[in-house]
Design a protein around this motif. Structure first.
Motif, mmCIF file in Angstrom:
data_model
loop_
_atom_site.group_PDB
_atom_site.id
_atom_site.type_symbol
_atom_site.label_atom_id
_atom_site.label_comp_id
_atom_site.label_asym_id
_atom_site.label_seq_id
_atom_site.Cartn_x
_atom_site.Cartn_y
_atom_site.Cartn_z
ATOM 1 N N ALA A 142 -52.264 54.471 42.258
ATOM 2 C CA ALA A 142 -51.425 55.296 41.388
ATOM 3 C C ALA A 142 -50.633 54.448 40.408
ATOM 4 N N PHE A 143 -50.172 53.303 40.860
ATOM 5 C CA PHE A 143 -49.360 52.405 40.042
ATOM 6 C C PHE A 143 -49.988 51.011 40.112
ATOM 7 N N GLY A 144 -49.826 50.254 39.040
ATOM 8 C CA GLY A 144 -50.373 48.904 39.071
ATOM 9 C C GLY A 144 -49.954 48.084 37.875
ATOM 10 N N LEU A 145 -50.458 46.856 37.841
ATOM 11 C CA LEU A 145 -50.106 45.903 36.796
ATOM 12 C C LEU A 145 -51.331 45.102 36.395
ATOM 13 N N PHE A 146 -51.600 45.071 35.101
ATOM 14 C CA PHE A 146 -52.621 44.198 34.541
ATOM 15 C C PHE A 146 -51.926 43.157 33.684
ATOM 16 N N VAL A 147 -52.481 41.948 33.690
ATOM 17 C CA VAL A 147 -51.981 40.883 32.830
ATOM 18 C C VAL A 147 -53.137 40.453 31.934
ATOM 19 N N PHE A 148 -52.818 40.194 30.666
ATOM 20 C CA PHE A 148 -53.838 39.838 29.682
ATOM 21 C C PHE A 148 -53.333 38.687 28.829
ATOM 22 N N ASN A 149 -54.186 37.656 28.666
ATOM 23 C CA ASN A 149 -53.767 36.493 27.870
ATOM 24 C C ASN A 149 -54.573 36.321 26.587
ATOM 25 N N THR A 150 -55.430 37.228 26.231
ATOM 26 C CA THR A 150 -56.295 37.260 25.045
ATOM 27 C C THR A 150 -57.479 36.300 25.117
ATOM 28 N N LYS A 151 -57.595 35.491 26.156
ATOM 29 C CA LYS A 151 -58.719 34.555 26.281
ATOM 30 C C LYS A 151 -59.697 34.991 27.368
ATOM 31 N N LYS A 152 -59.178 35.595 28.433
ATOM 32 C CA LYS A 152 -59.990 35.990 29.587
ATOM 33 C C LYS A 152 -59.864 37.488 29.789
ATOM 34 N N PRO A 153 -60.765 38.052 30.594
ATOM 35 C CA PRO A 153 -60.608 39.474 30.922
ATOM 36 C C PRO A 153 -59.261 39.717 31.604
ATOM 37 N N ALA A 154 -58.717 40.892 31.396
ATOM 38 C CA ALA A 154 -57.434 41.246 32.021
ATOM 39 C C ALA A 154 -57.575 41.177 33.538
ATOM 40 N N LEU A 155 -56.469 40.839 34.182
ATOM 41 C CA LEU A 155 -56.458 40.697 35.635
ATOM 42 C C LEU A 155 -55.486 41.697 36.235
ATOM 43 N N LYS A 156 -55.958 42.443 37.248
ATOM 44 C CA LYS A 156 -55.057 43.324 37.998
ATOM 45 C C LYS A 156 -54.315 42.437 38.991
ATOM 46 N N VAL A 157 -52.992 42.453 38.902
ATOM 47 C CA VAL A 157 -52.153 41.558 39.705
ATOM 48 C C VAL A 157 -51.468 42.346 40.812
ATOM 49 N N ASP A 158 -51.469 41.785 42.005
ATOM 50 C CA ASP A 158 -50.745 42.366 43.130
ATOM 51 C C ASP A 158 -49.256 42.144 42.892
ATOM 52 N N MET A 159 -48.502 43.210 42.768
ATOM 53 C CA MET A 159 -47.076 43.072 42.431
ATOM 54 C C MET A 159 -46.265 42.418 43.538
ATOM 55 N N THR A 160 -46.749 42.462 44.770
ATOM 56 C CA THR A 160 -46.006 41.808 45.838
ATOM 57 C C THR A 160 -46.195 40.297 45.814
ATOM 58 N N ASN A 161 -47.163 39.831 45.051
ATOM 59 C CA ASN A 161 -47.432 38.396 44.946
ATOM 60 C C ASN A 161 -47.539 38.016 43.475
ATOM 61 N N ILE A 162 -46.630 38.534 42.691
ATOM 62 C CA ILE A 162 -46.719 38.402 41.242
ATOM 63 C C ILE A 162 -46.641 36.968 40.744
#
Length: 172
Positions: A142-162
């Motif tokens: 339901a909720f989540g976080l993606f990180v994107f650096n413009t060089k690699k595919p976006a990564l879904k990040v575990d918020m408890t281990n951010i």
């Protein structure tokens, strides 16, 4: 004299370890070990409802994207979920996301933060012009976080281990 007592002590320690190891292995070999893990209804059979919106959010800069269910999805999730579990999950998501925002602001201030609530698709455009499209309806979170650096595919990040998740992604 000292060498002999050291030898006796070593022998006793090794013998004790072997007997203890053997004892533990033989006693547990015929027993099933029951491990109780909490079941998230979104993962254990209840499918997240489809988004009300069909819009696409396009991301072209280094960004952290927090995604949320839209209001209709949230109502459907609430209807399908035990009220105690639902309230606990909402509380947990709130604090995970708050902590993640604090860590991002403090540790990676160049990452902009975007809230994606009324979008179904996330379109990531890399510096080389290639594109990656993520359909949030296919993510059963339901909720989540993606990180994107413009060089690699976006990564879904575990918020408890951010800290570790973003660090590994950005520093590779």
């Amino acid at each position: 004299m000292k060498l002999k007592s050291l030898y006796n002590f070593s022998f006793i320690a090794i013998a004790s370890t072997v007997m203890l190891s053997y004892s533990c292995n033989t006693n547990n070999s015929n027993k099933a070990i029951a491990v109780s893990t909490p079941q998230n209804p979104l993962v254990s059979g209840i499918k997240k409802s489809a988004s009300t919106y069909q819009d696409t959010l396009t991301i072209q800069t280094p960004t952290a994207i927090f995604y949320h269910p839209d209001s209709v999805q949230l109502l459907k999730i609430k209807a399908q979920t035990d009220s105690t579990f639902y309230e606990g999950s909402m509380h947990e998501y709130f604090y995970q996301m708050r902590n993640a925002r604090i860590v991002i602001h403090k540790t990676w201030p160049l990452l902009s933060i975007i809230e994606s609530k009324n979008y179904r698709y996330l379109l990531f455009v890399k510096k080389d012009g290639s594109k990656d499209l993520i359909d949030l309806d296919k993510k059963n979170d339901a909720f989540g976080l993606f990180v994107f650096n413009t060089k690699k595919p976006a990564l879904k990040v575990d918020m408890t281990n951010i800290e570790t998740g973003i660090s590994f992604y950005l520093n590779e």
